[in-house]
Design a protein around this motif. Structure first.
Motif, short mmCIF file in Angstrom:
data_model
loop_
_atom_site.label_atom_id
_atom_site.label_comp_id
_atom_site.label_asym_id
_atom_site.label_seq_id
_atom_site.Cartn_x
_atom_site.Cartn_y
_atom_site.Cartn_z
N MET A 38 0.91 -1.15 0.25
CA MET A 38 -0.04 0.36 0.46
C MET A 38 0.52 1.26 0.25
O MET A 38 1.98 0.95 0.63
CB MET A 38 -0.90 -0.28 1.49
CG MET A 38 -1.69 -1.10 1.40
SD MET A 38 -3.09 -1.27 0.12
CE MET A 38 -4.23 -0.07 -0.02
N ARG A 39 0.59 2.21 -0.42
CA ARG A 39 0.98 3.17 -0.47
C ARG A 39 1.48 3.71 0.84
O ARG A 39 2.68 4.78 1.13
CB ARG A 39 1.02 4.39 -1.76
CG ARG A 39 0.68 3.64 -3.03
CD ARG A 39 0.03 4.74 -3.88
NE ARG A 39 0.93 6.35 -3.79
CZ ARG A 39 -0.08 7.46 -4.66
NH1 ARG A 39 -0.83 7.53 -5.08
NH2 ARG A 39 0.73 8.47 -4.57
N GLY A 40 0.49 4.00 1.20
CA GLY A 40 0.37 4.44 2.86
C GLY A 40 1.49 3.67 3.37
O GLY A 40 2.42 4.14 4.10
N ASN A 41 2.05 2.50 3.39
CA ASN A 41 2.88 2.12 3.61
C ASN A 41 3.79 2.21 3.57
O ASN A 41 5.07 2.27 4.19
CB ASN A 41 2.71 0.43 3.59
CG ASN A 41 2.20 -0.19 4.20
OD1 ASN A 41 1.28 0.25 5.28
ND2 ASN A 41 1.24 -1.44 3.22
N LEU A 42 4.93 2.80 2.80
CA LEU A 42 5.96 3.29 1.81
C LEU A 42 6.06 4.29 2.95
O LEU A 42 7.13 4.84 3.36
CB LEU A 42 5.68 3.88 0.17
CG LEU A 42 5.38 2.44 -0.20
CD1 LEU A 42 5.30 2.87 -2.19
CD2 LEU A 42 6.40 1.43 -0.39
N VAL A 43 4.98 5.04 3.42
CA VAL A 43 5.26 6.14 3.73
C VAL A 43 6.48 6.53 5.42
O VAL A 43 6.98 6.76 5.96
CB VAL A 43 3.99 7.56 4.39
CG1 VAL A 43 4.08 8.87 4.51
CG2 VAL A 43 4.11 7.62 2.72
N LYS A 44 5.27 5.24 5.41
CA LYS A 44 5.43 4.69 7.37
C LYS A 44 6.93 4.63 6.99
O LYS A 44 7.82 4.67 8.51
CB LYS A 44 4.80 3.61 7.40
CG LYS A 44 3.29 3.82 7.79
CD LYS A 44 1.81 3.20 7.99
CE LYS A 44 0.93 3.23 8.30
NZ LYS A 44 -0.24 2.83 8.38
#
Length: 248
Positions: free
Chosen positions: A238-244
């Protein structure tokens, strides 16, 4: 005319185009784009406007010079139910085709459709492309049996294909005689990005901001913000995981 245009740009590049030449070219294009659009004279004016403009992406600026935008003189629109937004860009050899007089095509404001894209509608199908979406060369949109819906700000790389239908494959009958069938239309939500050569099949919903890797064949829904790759496509992150991960 094509060879003449090529000669002009070869000459300009070899002589290191001056600011005066650049300004002159812009004024030329702006003048002729006032008269550009469909119809014989409109297409002739479009051709003149593009004559001093560099090819491919550089011609997108011409779409700003006319409220309705820029349609290449070599594009073919054979469709009686097309709605075109403002400041659109339709590049060389784009085809918008209506089979059997059915279906509709709606192109939103500031949409960019590059060369050799084919958009066609048939019985039961329609196509809607949202504002600020960019479609790169040689993509295929074939809306039969069900609609194709592309959201706002979607980025579609070259050689992508969208088929909201399939042929029947019952035994003892030639494929060419099989009726078309569908699991439903195709929907691509806002801000999604489809890489080179992606194929999207019937009944698929690709969520907002999703990323589809190059060469993927999408046969099932992809959720918002997901990254999907492969054939058939599967979600790998998920793209959100890349930010994390970057924060950590």
């Amino acid at each position: 005319m094509a060879s003449s245009t090529q000669h002009v740009w070869t000459r300009f590049s070899n002589s290191h185009t001056t600011d005066i030449q650049t300004i002159g070219s812009s004024l030329w294009s702006r003048f002729w784009m006032k008269f550009a659009w469909l119809g014989y004279f409109g297409r002739f004016a479009t051709r003149l406007a593009a004559w001093t403009a560099p090819p491919y992406r550089q011609r997108r600026r011409l779409a700003r010079y006319h409220p309705k935008g820029y349609i290449s003189h070599s594009a073919s629109i054979y469709h009686n139910n097309v709605q075109l937004g403002t400041n659109i860009f339709i590049g060389d050899r784009v085809t918008i085709y209506q089979d059997d007089g059915t279906g509709s095509v709606e192109v939103g404001n500031r949409v960019r459709i590059h060369q050799d894209v084919c958009i066609e509608t048939g019985a039961g199908g329609s196509i809607k492309i949202g504002t600020d979406t960019g479609i790169q060369p040689r993509c295929q949109f074939s809306a039969y049996k069900a609609p194709i819906r592309i959201g706002h700000g979607v980025m579609i790389a070259p050689n992508c294909a969208f088929y909201p239908y399939d042929h029947g494959i019952a035994p003892n009958e030639p494929i060419k005689n099989q009726p078309l069938q569908t699991k439903g239309g195709i929907t691509i939500d806002d801000d999604a990005w489809l890489g080179y050569g992606v194929i999207v099949l019937d009944g698929v919903h690709i969520g907002k901001g999703a990323v589809i890797g190059a060469g993927a064949v999408v046969t099932k829904d992809v959720p918002d913000g997901a990254i999907a790759v492969g054939s058939p496509a599967r979600v790998i992150n998920m793209r959100g995981n890349l930010v994390k991960n970057n924060v950590e």
